[in-house]
Design an enzyme around this catalytic site. Structure first.
Site, PDB file in Angstrom:
ATOM      1  N   VAL A   1     -13.559  76.365  49.865  1.00 61.32           N
ATOM      2  CA  VAL A   1     -13.550  75.603  51.113  1.00 61.32           C
ATOM      3  C   VAL A   1     -14.329  76.335  52.204  1.00 61.32           C
ATOM      4  O   VAL A   1     -15.177  75.755  52.878  1.00 61.32           O
ATOM      5  CB  VAL A   1     -12.103  75.346  51.587  1.00 61.32           C
ATOM      6  CG1 VAL A   1     -12.102  74.735  52.982  1.00 61.32           C
ATOM      7  CG2 VAL A   1     -11.378  74.432  50.613  1.00 61.32           C
TER       8      VAL A   1
ATOM      9  N   LYS B   1      -1.293  74.237  54.346  1.00 59.71           N
ATOM     10  CA  LYS B   1      -0.161  73.317  54.530  1.00 59.71           C
ATOM     11  C   LYS B   1       1.182  73.975  54.232  1.00 59.71           C
ATOM     12  O   LYS B   1       2.154  73.750  54.949  1.00 59.71           O
ATOM     13  CB  LYS B   1      -0.340  72.080  53.668  1.00 59.71           C
ATOM     14  CG  LYS B   1       0.144  72.203  52.240  1.00 59.71           C
ATOM     15  CD  LYS B   1      -0.274  71.051  51.372  1.00 59.71           C
ATOM     16  CE  LYS B   1      -1.720  71.150  51.012  1.00 59.71           C
ATOM     17  NZ  LYS B   1      -2.032  72.298  50.109  1.00 59.71           N
TER      18      LYS B   1
ATOM     19  N   ILE C   1      -9.233  63.203  55.134  1.00 56.79           N
ATOM     20  CA  ILE C   1      -8.814  62.061  55.950  1.00 56.79           C
ATOM     21  C   ILE C   1      -8.382  62.568  57.323  1.00 56.79           C
ATOM     22  O   ILE C   1      -7.520  63.424  57.417  1.00 56.79           O
ATOM     23  CB  ILE C   1      -7.639  61.296  55.308  1.00 56.79           C
ATOM     24  CG1 ILE C   1      -7.963  60.926  53.862  1.00 56.79           C
ATOM     25  CG2 ILE C   1      -7.302  60.048  56.120  1.00 56.79           C
ATOM     26  CD1 ILE C   1      -6.793  60.305  53.107  1.00 56.79           C
TER      27      ILE C   1
ATOM     28  N   LYS D   1       3.484  68.185  53.105  1.00 62.12           N
ATOM     29  CA  LYS D   1       2.679  67.297  53.959  1.00 62.12           C
ATOM     30  C   LYS D   1       3.557  66.337  54.759  1.00 62.12           C
ATOM     31  O   LYS D   1       3.241  65.997  55.896  1.00 62.12           O
ATOM     32  CB  LYS D   1       1.663  66.542  53.104  1.00 62.12           C
ATOM     33  CG  LYS D   1       0.589  67.476  52.545  1.00 62.12           C
ATOM     34  CD  LYS D   1      -0.139  66.889  51.343  1.00 62.12           C
ATOM     35  CE  LYS D   1      -1.206  67.843  50.843  1.00 62.12           C
ATOM     36  NZ  LYS D   1      -1.730  67.442  49.518  1.00 62.12           N
TER      37      LYS D   1
END
Lengths: 426, 426
Positions: free
Chosen positions: A13, A106, A137, A206
């Site tokens: 990432v 997360k 998103i 999440k």
């Protein structure tokens, strides 16, 4: 002006960040009203540093976090290491050093987010983490902006790409759980220990973060009921299709009169529900509210570029405040006292998969049990199996969690009946 | 503090604003960091004013815009009258009076947006219009924030609820265009003159606005090719299904090497495309980009509460700047010189519906025509009709717009062949 950022970790990432800064340089500079420069990159050790240099990665690599914490020229620290430690310590120190932090972690934010956000507030800096939920998103930013005028009543989310890929194969190809897991591992979607993905733990993390943005309440991770997909059989998948449903692992957060409730459980979705068409590793968050009504936000839940795009969007948002030299707004302003819903306020329909002897009167016995709990049948599907056995699939009308628990107990105790599975129905 | 707003018009959408301010009062006040007060409401005449007062609507109604323009206590003017005039004049005067403006007027913004935005800039105020595209879907804000780090390559949108409702009925129920229009009118989805909806004009307006947010370019409304759904027959719908597609009216904006292109045309969508499941009056914007990849934003395209929610979200965003007493950021910062794509850069597949005599060699003649244009067949479906006629449906491989125009011309000129319809295929 130039805004200096430091990357903690240079994995998949992280290396997507320089890609975007290069590819969209002009647009990002215009949007941030500043040049974004990767000033330093923290790596594990000299070996990793030399390996990256050998690959031609021309960054200022450091192996000691202090070189970043003590560098007054660095405005934003980007944590992309994952796991709890040392990420938590590094983020804490960065915030205490009055540096803004962007994270995609997360697990850390779900469990220690409140603590870290308090440290950020006390030090007059911000902690942004759009990438922590549903990767590419922009759901957190949307909930924190567009929904400020609205009141959200329910969130339904396909929030774990690995388990959704597996469920898609189990539904579309009739694969078993083990076959789907093997393919997910082969494609690199599942880790060697897939527990977090297949048992709903990752999705539950999440839900904790989504509950803060959508409802202004912080549900403790321990209070998010989560159940995975290990026990879903091809029989369940086939029965779901016969009854007009698709099975997916769905996270749900609802606010009822008595309070809020969150869970991640396998769920029967009507074939025409918008979430039912979210397949493979894709994610989607379906939002119900009194203003907008029904809306859905669909996109990639993970991956280098989607996640890096959310990270850079956070960097640009922070840059706006840095450039103006003013206090940066917190990522999420919506906060209310957390109140949990009462069990009797949580009404759902359920699927019961039952096996019993193929003889008359068996369905009657079940009907009597449901009757006693004051719950009626919605759909019933019975078929004969080998060896004089029968499979009975029942989709109930709505019942509350107390009624459900009691029914499960009674059916399990019923002589000659096997309760093979129960699944929530939307 | 208190932020005073004035409503221009008090129709369906406008009355959704007080609903939200009341229903979500505490949340909105906290988000805006100010109380939002409806100070004045402009209505047509004394008759409307008295009627509303008689209904118990306790607002300060005025019939002269000057009472709002000259009221220094009013910070934001909300234009919800629709149409070009007098809306354009009122917005212009409000901006010149240094008041921020929120509008949901897509026709006006698509045609005169650049002019109005310049007036806003010159007067140091802002013009926001989230509700102008896809009603309740926060698509403009999302493009202007989350996508600042990204580069969008394509937008596909189901942006008109009325025509999508009609196409859904035509596809799911096999209705004719006239039957679908009658039902849309009966339900109040279609106006007495449905032209804007069914001919793609309304969706084309939205493409103009989307092009500014997604690509930073302003396509002139006249340059958005638009074609409606009037000529779509049950035969087309049935053939689409046989070939694995669903027909919808889809707006598309693409950026190719040579530039940008936008159109609104009936489109064959593969059944498994995310847009193919957007049914009824719902809208959706499907975005392809180099960072996030594929994402879709789905929700109600119109309606009182969804539209009002977008309007109030704009008010809250403006409030942030007003409260701080600083210049409010423009709604969209992304602007590049508009460059149009060359026809030969626009590659698409197309469906050709042809009728001819049922005799050997007819398909060969068509194959030769396509061969001459250097275009090959993807799928072919032939069936015999009554009176010795045959229906030939061809789905081509990709061709550019020049090749398409030339093929249409040649097939139409081919003796014994009738080119019944052509539809773009995604």
């Amino acid at each position: 002006m130039t805004i200096n950022i430091a990357l903690l970790g240079f994995g998949t990432v992280a290396s997507g960040v320089p890609f975007l800064l290069k590819e969209n340089g002009a647009k990002i500079t215009a949007a941030a009203n500043a040049d974004i420069k990767i000033a330093k990159v923290l790596v594990k050790d000299e070996a990793e540093k030399n390996a990256l240099l050998a690959e031609g990665k021309a960054y200022h690599f450091v192996t000691d976090i202090a070189e970043i914490l003590n560098d007054a020229s660095i405005d934003i620290v980007i944590e992309l290491m994952g796991r709890i430690e040392p990420a938590k310590t590094f983020i804490t120190k960065a915030l205490q050093a009055k540096k803004h932090v962007v994270s995609a972690n997360k697990d850390l934010l779900a469990v220690h987010g409140a603590e870290l956000l308090a440290i950020a507030r006390d030090n007059g800096v911000a902690l942004y983490y759009e990438a922590a939920v549903a990767g590419g998103i922009p759901i957190l930013r949307t909930l924190a902006s567009a929904y400020q005028a609205d009141k959200i009543t329910k969130i339904l989310a396909v929030a774990n790409g690995t388990s959704n890929f597996m469920m898609t194969k189990m539904v579309d190809e009739g694969w078993t759980y083990d076959e789907a897991l093997a393919e997910a591992s082969r494609l690199g979607y599942a880790e060697s220990d897939p527990t977090n993905d297949v048992d709903g733990i990752d999705a539950a993390y999440k839900m904790v973060i989504l509950s803060q943005f959508a409802f202004g309440m912080t549900i403790n991770f321990e209070d998010v009921r989560h159940e995975g997909i290990r026990h879903i059989t091809p029989e369940d998948v086939t029965l779901a299709q016969k009854l007009g449903y698709v099975i997916k692992l769905v996270g749900e957060i609802v606010e009822r009169e008595s309070g809020i409730y969150a869970e991640v459980v396998p769920t029967f979705l009507p074939k025409n529900h918008q979430l039912a068409t979210v397949n493979g590793v894709m994610n989607a968050v379906f939002v119900e509210s009194i203003g907008i009504g029904e809306a859905m936000y669909y996109g990639p839940g993970a991956g280098q570029k989607p996640t890096a795009t959310s990270v850079v969007a956070d960097i640009i948002a922070l840059a706006h405040g840095i450039v103006k030299g003013e206090k940066v707004a917190p990522f999420n302003n919506f906060a209310r006292e957390t109140v949990y819903a009462k069990k009797e306020d949580l009404l759902d329909k359920y699927y019961f998969a039952i096996e019993t002897e193929d003889k008359t009167g068996q369905l009657l016995k079940l009907a009597e049990l449901f009757e006693a709990e004051n719950v009626s049948f919605g759909q019933v599907f019975q078929e004969n199996l080998a060896e004089n056995r029968a499979s009975i699939a029942i989709i109930s009308h709505q019942m509350d969690l107390n009624q459900f628990d009691s029914l499960v107990e009674k059916i399990s105790a019923l002589p000659g009946f096997t309760l093979r599975n129960t699944i929530k129905v939307i």
